[in-house]
Enzyme design. Structure first.
Site, PDB file in Angstrom:
ATOM      1  N   ILE A 164     -10.170  -8.844   1.244  1.00 46.53           N
ATOM      2  CA  ILE A 164     -11.534  -8.417   0.854  1.00 46.53           C
ATOM      3  C   ILE A 164     -11.504  -7.843  -0.558  1.00 46.53           C
ATOM      4  CG2 ILE A 164     -13.489  -6.911   1.413  1.00 46.53           C
ATOM      5  CD1 ILE A 164     -12.356  -6.669   4.257  1.00 46.53           C
ATOM      6  N   ASP A 185      -1.189   3.287   8.446  1.00 46.95           N
ATOM      7  CA  ASP A 185      -1.552   2.184   7.549  1.00 46.95           C
ATOM      8  C   ASP A 185      -2.947   2.435   6.939  1.00 46.95           C
ATOM      9  OD1 ASP A 185      -1.242  -0.813   6.726  1.00 46.95           O
ATOM     10  OD2 ASP A 185      -3.154  -0.756   7.785  1.00 46.95           O
ATOM     11  N   LYS A 225      -4.344   3.426   2.909  1.00 50.50           N
ATOM     12  CA  LYS A 225      -5.443   2.678   2.275  1.00 50.50           C
ATOM     13  C   LYS A 225      -6.582   3.618   1.860  1.00 50.50           C
ATOM     14  CE  LYS A 225      -4.240  -1.513   4.834  1.00 50.50           C
ATOM     15  NZ  LYS A 225      -4.442  -2.249   6.102  1.00 50.50           N
ATOM     16  N   GLU A 267       1.890  -4.281  11.826  1.00 53.71           N
ATOM     17  CA  GLU A 267       2.995  -3.905  10.940  1.00 53.71           C
ATOM     18  C   GLU A 267       4.300  -4.117  11.698  1.00 53.71           C
ATOM     19  OE1 GLU A 267       2.595  -2.451   7.568  1.00 53.71           O
ATOM     20  OE2 GLU A 267       0.793  -3.558   8.076  1.00 53.71           O
ATOM     21  N   GLY A 307       0.361 -11.411  15.254  1.00 54.08           N
ATOM     22  CA  GLY A 307       1.019 -11.376  13.942  1.00 54.08           C
ATOM     23  C   GLY A 307       0.366 -10.520  12.877  1.00 54.08           C
ATOM     24  N   LYS A 318       0.821  -1.234   0.000  1.00 51.47           N
ATOM     25  CA  LYS A 318       0.000   0.000   0.000  1.00 51.47           C
ATOM     26  C   LYS A 318       0.841   1.265   0.000  1.00 51.47           C
ATOM     27  CE  LYS A 318       0.126  -1.557   4.427  1.00 51.47           C
ATOM     28  NZ  LYS A 318      -0.158  -2.831   5.040  1.00 51.47           N
ATOM     29  N   GLY A 348      -6.786  -6.198   2.688  1.00 60.10           N
ATOM     30  CA  GLY A 348      -6.226  -7.559   2.640  1.00 60.10           C
ATOM     31  C   GLY A 348      -6.956  -8.437   1.648  1.00 60.10           C
TER      32      GLY A 348
HETATM   33  N1  HSE Z   1      -1.058  -4.177   9.929  1.00 63.17           N
HETATM   34  C1  HSE Z   1      -2.132  -4.249   8.989  1.00 63.17           C
HETATM   35  C2  HSE Z   1      -3.429  -4.459   9.775  1.00 63.17           C
HETATM   36  C3  HSE Z   1      -1.898  -5.345   8.019  1.00 63.17           C
HETATM   37  O1  HSE Z   1      -3.359  -4.686  10.994  1.00 63.17           O
HETATM   38  O2  HSE Z   1      -4.497  -4.364   9.202  1.00 63.17           O
HETATM   39  C4  HSE Z   1      -2.659  -5.236   6.733  1.00 63.17           C
HETATM   40  O3  HSE Z   1      -2.340  -4.087   6.010  1.00 63.17           O
END
Ligand code: HSE
Length: 406
Positions: A131, A196, A200, A185, A182, A100, A129
């Site tokens: 979707i 993040d 997006k 980021e 997990g 991204k 992700g």
């Molecule tokens: N760190 C991001 C999240 C991963 O938690 O959505 C997907 O971009």
């Protein structure tokens, strides 16, 4: 046989290899020919992993190999990803990416280069992700003017907000849990500060406007200041707090924002919990639609990347078009955007009611259980600039301000 290369064997890269190997037969049937990974580029060795046989450390080997028609970029970050993607497109190879940061910054230019070379640059996995959201916007909804997008676009922070709301869990504790699961980021600041989600929504804003929306121009506030006390007020009002990324047309203008927002129980995004993402879309003809699912993680993200690879394999030597140009779009000033504001004020409601009424006009007061030396209120709709001016006279007494999503 369509031969591809994968740049980066990290979480998503290994997911792409797994998706293609696990679903090899069905992918081959649907494509009409076999999809074969010829190279995986990584700095490391992977002894014992079957991928070791196709590992290369030399990008030149990939870019100069005419057999490779599609390249998957899942390295992340701007460089060397940008240089590698550009060179692959210029060499007549299509590229699919989940990156991204790369798409938000250079997406318009890379789509243009792809068009010039009659190949494709696709990036479904960069937003939400697994979707499917970009392809619907690019195909099913091309007959609509999209007037609004409101999304929960970060799984880590949604997990944290959910735990804080339902379990009264403490911020630091849930951040540690989110990192352990997990989804976060590499640098969790990108999640909790909203960066993040901001990249997006910049991509989505660019798509719906057809012009470049720079993420640096989008107001971005993370969840670092949200407390369990804020959640108590939300509960008292029958609402919840979510990190929302929004983009709206306001007449001729477009505004965009990332910030924690209060949502009423009837709002379609209220029940999106845990690491799930969801994107609410309002089109001028469509009305409302909502996309929901796994917004992060190895296999969901890889699934979206492989979907792009298959579309590219079906369209070798046919460009599918660009979604936005490099012409920059100036966003509406945040101070002009009208909304309601929830305010937590320190002090006694009895002694302060008069001055709050005088400053803010008709407000709705709220008390939260166990919070004695403070009170909350929700304002009428007003431009953010007007709110700021009114709040100025209560500086030092306002413990929190959270925007209300209608
Ligand atoms: N760190 C991001 C999240 C991963 O938690 O959505 C997907 O971009």
């Amino acid at each position: 046989m369509v031969k591809i290369a994968v740049l980066g064997y990290g979480t998503v890269g290994s997911g792409v290899v797994e998706v293609i190997r696990t679903n090899q037969d069905v992918i081959g049937e649907r494509l009409g020919e076999e999809l074969c990974i010829k190279y995986v580029l990584d700095l490391k060795e992977f002894p014992g992993d079957p991928v070791q046989e196709i590992i290369t450390h030399d990008f030149e080997e990939i870019v100069s190999d005419d057999e490779v028609k599609i390249v998957v970029e899942v390295m992340g970050g701007i460089e060397p990803a940008y240089t590698f993607v550009k060179r692959c497109l210029e060499a007549g190879k299509s590229v699919a990416t989940s990156n991204k940061a790369l798409v938000a910054k250079h997406g318009a230019q890379l789509q243009e280069i792809a068009r010039e070379h009659n190949v494709n640059f696709l990036f479904e996995a960069s937003v939400g992700g697994g979707i499917p959201i970009l392809r619907p916007l690019r195909s099913s909804l091309t007959g609509d003017v999209i007037e609004e997008i409101a999304g929960i676009l970060n799984g880590t922070t949604n997990y944290m907000m959910t735990k804080m709301f339902y379990e009264g869990a403490d911020y630091d504790e849930v951040l540690r849990e989110a990192q352990a699961n997990g989804f976060a980021e590499r640098n969790p600041e990108a999640d909790v500060e909203g960066y993040d989600a901001c990249r997006k929504i910049a991509i989505l804003s660019s798509i719906i406007s057809g012009k470049q929306v720079d993420f640096e121009d989008i107001y971005c506030e993370g969840i670092t200041k949200i407390t369990v006390e804020d959640m108590k007020y939300a509960r008292a009002m029958g609402m919840t707090i979510k990190l929302l990324a929004t983009c709206r047309r306001d007449g001729e203008k477009l505004n965009a924002m990332v910030a924690p927002c209060l949502l009423r129980a009837e709002h379609p995004l209220f029940a999106v919990n845990g690491v799930f993402n969801s994107i609410f879309v309002h089109g001028n003809m469509l009305g409302d639609a909502m996309f929901y699912g796994s917004g992060a993680g190895k296999l969901p993200t890889a699934s979206a990347v492989v979907g792009d690879v298959i579309e590219e394999a079906r369209n070798l030597d046919r460009n599918l078009g660009v979604m936005w140009t490099q012409e920059k779009l100036a966003l509406e000033d945040m101070k002009e955007v009208e909304r309601r504001f929830f305010v937590r004020m320190k002090g006694s409601l009895e002694t302060m009611r008069r001055s709050v009424d005088d400053a803010f006009g008709a407000v709705q007061y709220v008390r939260a259980e166990g919070l004695e030396d403070e009170f909350g209120f929700v304002t009428e709709k007003m431009p953010e600039g007007a709110y700021d001016a009114k709040a100025e006279s209560f500086r030092g007494q306002i413990a929190a301000m959270i925007r209300v999503e209608e």
